[in-house]
Structure formats: C-alpha cells, structure tokens
Design a protein around this motif. Structure first.
Motif, PDB file in Angstrom:
ATOM      1  N   GLY A 444       0.825  -1.197   0.000  1.00  0.00           N
ATOM      2  CA  GLY A 444       0.000   0.000   0.000  1.00  0.00           C
ATOM      3  C   GLY A 444       0.860   1.248   0.000  1.00  0.00           C
ATOM      4  N   CYS A 445       0.169   2.384  -0.180  1.00  0.00           N
ATOM      5  CA  CYS A 445       0.885   3.660  -0.126  1.00  0.00           C
ATOM      6  C   CYS A 445       1.174   4.004   1.334  1.00  0.00           C
ATOM      7  CB  CYS A 445       0.035   4.751  -0.773  1.00  0.00           C
ATOM      8  SG  CYS A 445       0.759   6.390  -0.628  1.00  0.00           S
ATOM      9  N   ASP A 446       2.326   4.614   1.587  1.00  0.00           N
ATOM     10  CA  ASP A 446       2.675   4.992   2.954  1.00  0.00           C
ATOM     11  C   ASP A 446       1.835   6.162   3.448  1.00  0.00           C
ATOM     12  OD1 ASP A 446       4.598   3.056   2.801  1.00  0.00           O
ATOM     13  OD2 ASP A 446       6.210   4.447   2.252  1.00  0.00           O
ATOM     14  N   HIS A 447       1.247   6.902   2.510  1.00  0.00           N
ATOM     15  CA  HIS A 447       0.548   8.120   2.918  1.00  0.00           C
ATOM     16  C   HIS A 447      -0.955   8.043   2.755  1.00  0.00           C
ATOM     17  CE1 HIS A 447       4.586   9.677   2.636  1.00  0.00           C
ATOM     18  NE2 HIS A 447       4.638   9.219   1.408  1.00  0.00           N
ATOM     19  N   CYS A 448      -1.434   7.058   2.024  1.00  0.00           N
ATOM     20  CA  CYS A 448      -2.853   7.008   1.706  1.00  0.00           C
ATOM     21  C   CYS A 448      -3.400   5.619   1.992  1.00  0.00           C
ATOM     22  CB  CYS A 448      -3.104   7.295   0.225  1.00  0.00           C
ATOM     23  SG  CYS A 448      -2.401   8.823  -0.336  1.00  0.00           S
ATOM     24  N   ASP A 449      -4.723   5.588   2.053  1.00  0.00           N
ATOM     25  CA  ASP A 449      -5.383   4.310   2.196  1.00  0.00           C
ATOM     26  C   ASP A 449      -5.634   3.767   0.789  1.00  0.00           C
ATOM     27  OD1 ASP A 449      -6.904   2.199   3.118  1.00  0.00           O
ATOM     28  OD2 ASP A 449      -8.741   3.365   2.983  1.00  0.00           O
ATOM     29  N   VAL A 462       3.115   2.966  -8.106  1.00  0.00           N
ATOM     30  CA  VAL A 462       2.598   4.329  -8.044  1.00  0.00           C
ATOM     31  C   VAL A 462       1.281   4.344  -7.279  1.00  0.00           C
ATOM     32  CG1 VAL A 462       1.826   6.316  -9.413  1.00  0.00           C
ATOM     33  CG2 VAL A 462       3.628   4.832 -10.311  1.00  0.00           C
ATOM     34  N   CYS A 463       1.111   5.365  -6.432  1.00  0.00           N
ATOM     35  CA  CYS A 463      -0.170   5.557  -5.764  1.00  0.00           C
ATOM     36  C   CYS A 463      -1.022   6.463  -6.646  1.00  0.00           C
ATOM     37  CB  CYS A 463       0.022   6.201  -4.391  1.00  0.00           C
ATOM     38  SG  CYS A 463      -1.536   6.727  -3.647  1.00  0.00           S
ATOM     39  N   HIS A 464      -2.175   5.968  -7.104  1.00  0.00           N
ATOM     40  CA  HIS A 464      -3.020   6.775  -7.987  1.00  0.00           C
ATOM     41  C   HIS A 464      -3.767   7.856  -7.214  1.00  0.00           C
ATOM     42  CE1 HIS A 464      -3.206   3.768 -11.590  1.00  0.00           C
ATOM     43  NE2 HIS A 464      -1.995   4.179 -11.310  1.00  0.00           N
ATOM     44  N   GLN A 465      -3.659   7.809  -5.894  1.00  0.00           N
ATOM     45  CA  GLN A 465      -4.319   8.812  -5.088  1.00  0.00           C
ATOM     46  C   GLN A 465      -3.459  10.059  -4.927  1.00  0.00           C
ATOM     47  OE1 GLN A 465      -7.410   8.020  -4.447  1.00  0.00           O
ATOM     48  NE2 GLN A 465      -7.514  10.200  -3.997  1.00  0.00           N
ATOM     49  N   CYS A 466      -2.212   9.865  -4.471  1.00  0.00           N
ATOM     50  CA  CYS A 466      -1.366  11.033  -4.184  1.00  0.00           C
ATOM     51  C   CYS A 466      -0.194  11.148  -5.146  1.00  0.00           C
ATOM     52  CB  CYS A 466      -0.844  10.983  -2.755  1.00  0.00           C
ATOM     53  SG  CYS A 466       0.406   9.726  -2.461  1.00  0.00           S
ATOM     54  N   GLY A 467       0.008  10.157  -5.999  1.00  0.00           N
ATOM     55  CA  GLY A 467       1.079  10.262  -6.979  1.00  0.00           C
ATOM     56  C   GLY A 467       2.423   9.774  -6.469  1.00  0.00           C
TER      57      GLY A 467
HETATM   58 ZN    ZN Z   1      -0.580   7.708  -1.771  1.00  0.00          ZN
END
Ligand code: ZN
Ligand code: ADP
Length: 729
Positions: A444-449, A462-467
């Motif tokens: 998972g992303c370290d910054h987002c769910d 790549v996190c599609h939420q925060c980039g």
């Molecule tokens: Zn993220």
C-alpha cells in the motif's frame, strides 16, 4: 456607463487575499469606475483587487488609505461580479477565492509587454543574394503585416541571420510591438459543410435560439460521430455573425489540438486557447483580448468560464457528462452548472453536447427546462456497432489471463481483414495489486489508504491517489520474503503483454494518459493509430473521449463489471455512459462495427440496457430509482469532508457536527455519518465524511453555512463542503 467614483470618495475593494469582504479605500486621483481592477495597499504589501461597490464607511475617513492605481484592464462587468457572487454563494466559496478564479492571468497590472517585429523597410541593400531576395519577397507579400524574426525567416526559408543582415541595411525594418495582440478574425462563412437534413434541423434550432439573444439551454444529444460538433459550430457561427463571443469547453486538453484544426478549417483562423498547457504570456494575452472583445472564440478547460468576456453569446459544453467538469480541489464547482448560471445572467445560450447525458441534464430536458435536439444517425455510412455480451462464466480462461477465447477469435478475424480492434480496460498501469505470496500482504501507499499500482513501463509502484511512487521491491516490505511478490489483476500494460503473447504478429499500441510525457506525444500517437499504424489498441478511459479511428471495427470491453461494483450513487450511470462511448468508437467510417462486453453478470439491468441500446428505458428506470430515494436530481446532497493528521480529532469533530444538526433539521435535511471517506487517508491526512440530504427546494446552502459556523477549526483540521458531490470521496 458604469458607476464612477470621484477621487477621494470611499470605494469597497474586493481583493484576492483571504479576507472575504470588501475593504474601504479612497478612490485614486482621476477617480475610478465600478468594477475597475486596482492595486491597493494591504498592510505592507500591494495587492490586486476589484472595485466592488461604494465603501461602507463608518470610521474616521482620515484613516482611509487610497487606491494606489487603476490597472490597464477593462473593468469587470456587472454581470461578471454578479456571476462570481452567485457562484460563490452556491458553492459556499469565499469571494476572495472566486476573484482568484477570475484573475488567473499573470501580470494583469503590468505595462504592455513588447516584442520585436519585422516588416519591409525603406532601404536598399548594396548587395543582393537569393536568400535576401526571398526575405524581401516574403515581407512584401505580408503587405503591412509585421512578423517575428522567426516567422519571417521561416516564411522565406532562410536563417534568422539573413533577416538580421537586411535589418542592418535598412531594407527590413525592426520595430517594437505589443505582445498582447488581437486574435485573427474568424469568418463565420469560411468553410461550412453541407449538413444532412437531421443536422440542418438541429443547426437551425440552435441558430434561431442564438438570434433571440436570450438565455436558453439546449441538450444536443447524438451518438458519437453523428455530427454534434458540426452542428454546434453552426451555433458558434451565428454567435460570430451577431457580434457575440463563443466559448467551447472540452473535457480533456488532449482533445484541443484536433479540435483547433477543425475550427480553423471551419472559420479560417485559430481561436484562443485557455488551459493549463498555455504559456503564461499567452494566458495574459487571451485574458486581455477576451475582455476587449478581440478574441471571438475561446476553446478551453472549465476555468475558461471565469474569463472576462465582453459579450459572450454562447457556451458549448462538449461531452457534458464528463466527470472532469467537476473541479475536485480548491473551489468545488461543476463547470456544466456554472455555464448555465453564467449564461442565464447574461442572456446567452448554452449547448450541452453528448452521446450520453448525465441524469441531471436528461431530467432537465425531460421536464422541459432544456430544449432537446437529437441526432439519431451517424454521419455517412457509419452505423452503431452491434453489441453483444460475452458471458465469462462459460469461457475457459486460465488464471491471470483476461482475453476470452471468444474475444480472441473476433480480434483474429479483424486482423485478417486488415481492420483494427480496441481492447478497453479502465485501469492504468500493469496490475492494480501487488501481493506477497508468502505473507499475503498487499503493498500500500505509505501516505494514503490506497494500494500501490505497478507500472512496469516506469519500473515503479505508483499511488493513484497522491502520486507517490517507489521502485518495485525485490523483498516483501512486510515479511522480507524474497521474490515472492506477485502482480494481481489486469491493467492496460499487462493486457498489452497478454495481447502480444496471444497475437505475436500484431502491432500493438497502448493509449493511457500516463505513458505520454506531453499532450503532443499523445496526439502523435493518436494520429499514428488513426492512420492505421496499429492492429490492436489497448486503452483506458482516454480512448472513450472523442477520437476518430476510421479503421476500428471491434471494441472488446475487458471488464464491463468494473464500474458496477462500489457504492457510488452514479455507478450505473457512469458504466452506461462509458460503455456506450467506448463502443461508439467502433465503425465510425464505412465499416460496420461490433462491440463485445466481457461480463460475469449479463443479466444486470445496466448491462442489459447497454446491449439493448434502449437509452430512454435506462434513464427512465434510473430516474425512478433516484426519485424514490429522494436522490439528485430529485433531492439535494452535500458532502462535508473533514480531514486532519490525527484520526481521533477528525472523528470527534465529525461527531460534534452530527450531534449539533439543528440548523439542518430546520430545513428538514438529514445528516449521515461521520464515516471514513471511501478514500480514508490522502497524503497522510485522515478523511471523514458527512453527507447531508435535503429536499429539492430546501435552502441548503444557508443551512450548511449556519451549521458549519458552529465549529471553529483548530490546528490542522480542515473542512471542505461539496455541493452536489460527484464522486463520493
Ligand atoms: Zn498515496
Ligand atoms: P460528433 O461530435 O457527434 O462525434 P462529429 O461532428 O465529430 O460528430 O462528426 C463525425 C465526423 O463526421 C467528423 O469527421 C465530421 O467532420 C464528419 N461529418 C459530420 N457531419 C458532416 C457533414 N454534414 N459533412 C461532412 N462531414 C461531416
């Protein structure tokens, strides 16, 4: 003539600083008009503002500071001030933020910027060469018109040093000229096409609405390729003839280049462009020329709605159902609704063009609030593709493979016939999930769910939420097992890999926004494909948006069920629109097309409606469901998103608001939540959502404002109110 304030009288100036009320200043030497753009002192700084009305006074006038200067820009028109106020009140946005939207051009107050231009001079060069003759001929051909150094050199086919040499002899004159020049005149009758009877009727209806010079909205509905663009360009032509400006909003910058070419072919010159890809100097030119009425037509992204048009007569919202019209950050507005608001204040016309309207527009047309025009057939020989479901429950497909045998056979047939196939999957990247086979952990992303999506092309997750992105690890970050990470599920990149394995001889092109650095590269790829440079196109949502691929005769939708999952109010509507549009890509020229939808639920009402092609039945059923539930457009919704770094304090605030709901109960509204927002963490901030539901006629905004005013946001807590939320995060 606008109200004028004599020197020394008090005026209220709205600034772009977050103060949310006009401040009093003394009108400067020479006075100023209502709506004037001015520079005022604020503390130690000088800031941009607009004279919003008379000053309020009520304090010692000797203490009032003076407006520093009036800027060299046409004053803001009354209707624009009213538009900003109404739009701000509707979206519950502070006026300073609204004014920032309307002043998004750098250097508005600067003196005109100059550039060097060249034209035929008086002098005679002592020595003539071929190259020099060509330059003088080119300059002569331009008549009085001056060109830049580069333009003149290009027109003559010489290097710039040849031109400079002629300048030193006086044969070519060098002058300074303002950079902010008017746009070339458009000719309403330049390249009009002969329209079909269907198109003629629709065009005539739009033209006569345009001539009335009153407000009206038309829903122009027609399948992809039916000529909606041709038809609304006739409305643009009529606006030009009556001396009014036209604005065309497009949902995607990648579409502008193709569209500009069409406009040039129709009106003989290029219109102004306004979007994030336009340089800052060009933006300023557009802003100023639009205000002076010297840009007749603007093609733009949603923010073009806030340009200072001098006499706007027409706003076209192309692909009006597109979700990108809803701004999801900063000021939360829907450009489609704001277009209608702006036009109604101006007495202008709106054209909403689409193959698949959003339910709101469909309902407005159904209720007679919007005029409805329908183009039923495609232009030329093209017919709608035949649509069929592939029932995935009866296809034999190994694990980690997504192209069913039935779809494979259909693609093979097209390849033999020298035609193109499109395989559509609405997922960027290689695989949506990366899973450790040893411990079951999903990366998972370290910054987002949100899960990290593997992009093999970029060799990163790549996190599609925060980039946020990181290299693909060799070792599981959770259990440290080596080489046990597996990609799960398909994305475009993986589908391309599978297609290449199944069809080793096929030329495969992948169309996904993240694979192209620039809009230009993407455009080049689209042109190559259109010219036949690929056998199989693998694409995301991007291909659904209006490109022409004449050789394309088969569309295979890999996962038609994708949009039906999830709890989004609009899931059915979105899936319906997307499927219809993607299948609309097939068979645009002479070849009949076919669309195959891979699904595990062929009996689902949405899938059935898509296949049957009975759109009216789909919308009527969807409308009934929404009406029964009191959901938009038959009821009203607002989302309140609270966010902060500490999850407990965000929930505490949410609970506090939910308990203190008297202002909402007064108007009969209900509060749901707080609940974790569907995307519960973004960039390290926890997000909690409350939903407010009210009757259609209820004064929702004022109740929300009273409700929100009960709390003060401490520390890092933030609140965003989203009227008519589109996406539910
Ligand atoms: Zn993220
Ligand atoms: P839509 O906007 O509905 O997708 P377009 O206006 O883009 O449809 O038309 C599809 C294609 O058919 C375009 O290439 C367009 O130039 C062409 N076309 C449509 N109507 C005509 C017409 N009356 N004469 C010539 N070409 C047309």
């Amino acid at each position: 003539m606008a109200t004028f304030f004599e020197e020394g009288t008090l005026v209220g100036v709205l600034t772009t600083q977050p103060l949310d009320r006009a401040l009093d200043y003394k009108a400067p030497e020479g006075g100023c008009h209502l709506g004037a753009f001015v520079e005022v002192p604020l503390g130690p700084r000088k800031v941009l503002g607009v004279v919003w009305g008379a000053g309020k006074g009520g304090f010692d006038l000797a203490k009032a500071r003076s407006v520093i200067r009036v800027l060299d820009a046409a004053p803001m028109r009354d209707e624009m001030r009213e538009f900003l106020e109404r739009a701000g009140a509707y979206t519950l946005t502070p006026m300073s933020a609204m004014l920032r939207l309307a002043t998004r051009a750098p250097g508005l107050g600067d003196p005109p910027s100059m550039r060097k231009v060249y034209r035929l001079g008086e002098g005679e060069p002592a020595r003539m060469t071929d190259a020099r003759t060509r330059v003088l001929d080119a300059a002569r051909e331009m008549g009085g018109l001056a060109l830049t150094l580069k333009e003149l050199a290009e027109a003559a086919g010489v290097t710039t040093s040849v031109v400079k040499g002629l300048v030193s002899t006086g044969a070519i004159a060098e002058e300074q000229s303002p950079r902010d020049t008017p746009f070339a005149l458009l000719d309403a009758d330049y390249g009009s096409k002969t329209l079909t009877p269907d198109q003629t009727e629709a065009a005539e209806a739009l033209r006569s609405a345009q001539r009335a010079q009153t407000y009206g909205t038309t829903l122009l509905k027609g399948v992809t390729g039916s000529g909606k663009t041709e038809v609304y360009l006739e409305a643009v032509a009529e606006a030009l003839r009556t001396g009014r400006q036209a604005l065309v909003l497009l949902p995607e910058i990648a579409l502008t280049a193709e569209f500009l070419t069409r406009v040039e072919a129709r009106f003989g010159a290029k219109p102004a462009e306004w979007h994030s890809g336009v340089t800052l100097t060009e933006r300023r030119r557009v802003w100023k020329m639009v205000a002076q009425g010297q840009a007749q037509m603007v093609i733009g992204a949603r923010s073009a709605l806030f340009l200072p048009f001098q006499r706007l007569g027409l706003i076209v919202v192309d692909e009006e159902h597109d979700t990108s019209y809803k701004q999801e950050e900063g000021v939360l507005y829907n450009a489609r609704d704001m277009a209608v608001l702006r036009a109604s204040l101006l007495g202008a016309q709106v054209v909403l063009a689409t193959a698949t309207p959003c339910l709101e527009s469909w309902a407005n047309a159904d209720a007679g609030k919007y005029q409805r025009l329908t183009l039923t057939s495609r232009f030329g020989e093209a017919v709608m593709p035949e649509m069929r479901a592939i029932d995935m429950r009866s296809e034999e497909l190994p694990a980690n493979r997504w192209i069913s045998p039935s779809l494979q056979r259909a693609v093979a047939k097209r390849m033999e016939a020298g035609q193109q196939s499109l395989l559509f999957i609405n997922r960027r990247g290689y695989a949506p999930v990366t899973l450790c086979r040893a411990c079951g952990q999903q990366i998972g992303c370290d910054h987002c769910d949100a899960r990290m999506v593997e992009h093999r092309f970029l060799k990163r997750l790549v996190c599609h939420q925060c980039g946020e992105s990181k290299p693909i690890p060799d070792v599981c970050p959770s259990c440290e097992a080596e080489d046990r990470l597996a990609a799960v599920g398909p994305g475009v990149e993986r589908l391309a890999e599978e297609a290449q394995a199944v069809f080793p001889d096929a030329r495969i092109a992948v169309l996904s926004s993240d694979l192209y650095g620039t809009a230009r590269e993407l455009k080049a790829q689209i042109e190559t494909i259109a010219a036949g440079g690929a056998d199989i196109i693998i694409g995301t949502q991007l291909v659904a948006k209006g490109h022409n691929f004449p050789l394309l005769t088969l569309v295979g939708v890999i996962d038609a069920d994708l949009g039906l999952q999830g709890s989004d109010l609009r899931a059915a509507e979105r899936t319906f629109q997307l499927m219809r549009q993607v299948s609309g890509r097939a068979g645009r020229a002479e070849q009949p097309g076919e669309a195959l939808l891979q699904t595990f639920q062929p009996e689902h009402p949405v899938i059935r409606a898509i296949l049957s092609g009975d759109e009216e039945a789909f919308w009527a059923a969807e409308a009934d469901e929404r009406r029964a539930a009191g959901m938009p457009p038959y009821g009203r919704l607002a989302g309140v998103i609270l966010s902060g770094p500490d999850v407990q304090s965000v929930f505490d605030l949410g609970n506090h608001l939910a308990r203190n709901d008297a202002p909402l109960r007064r108007i009969g509204a209900q509060v749901y939540g707080p609940a974790p927002a569907p995307i519960a963490r973004v960039r390290g901030r926890h997000r909690v959502r409350l939903l407010v539901k009210a009757d259609k006629g209820a004064p929702l905004q004022s109740a929300l404002a009273d409700w929100a005013a009960q709390v003060t946001l401490k520390g890092d807590l933030r609140m965003a109110i989203d009227i008519d939320p589109q996406s539910f995060f």
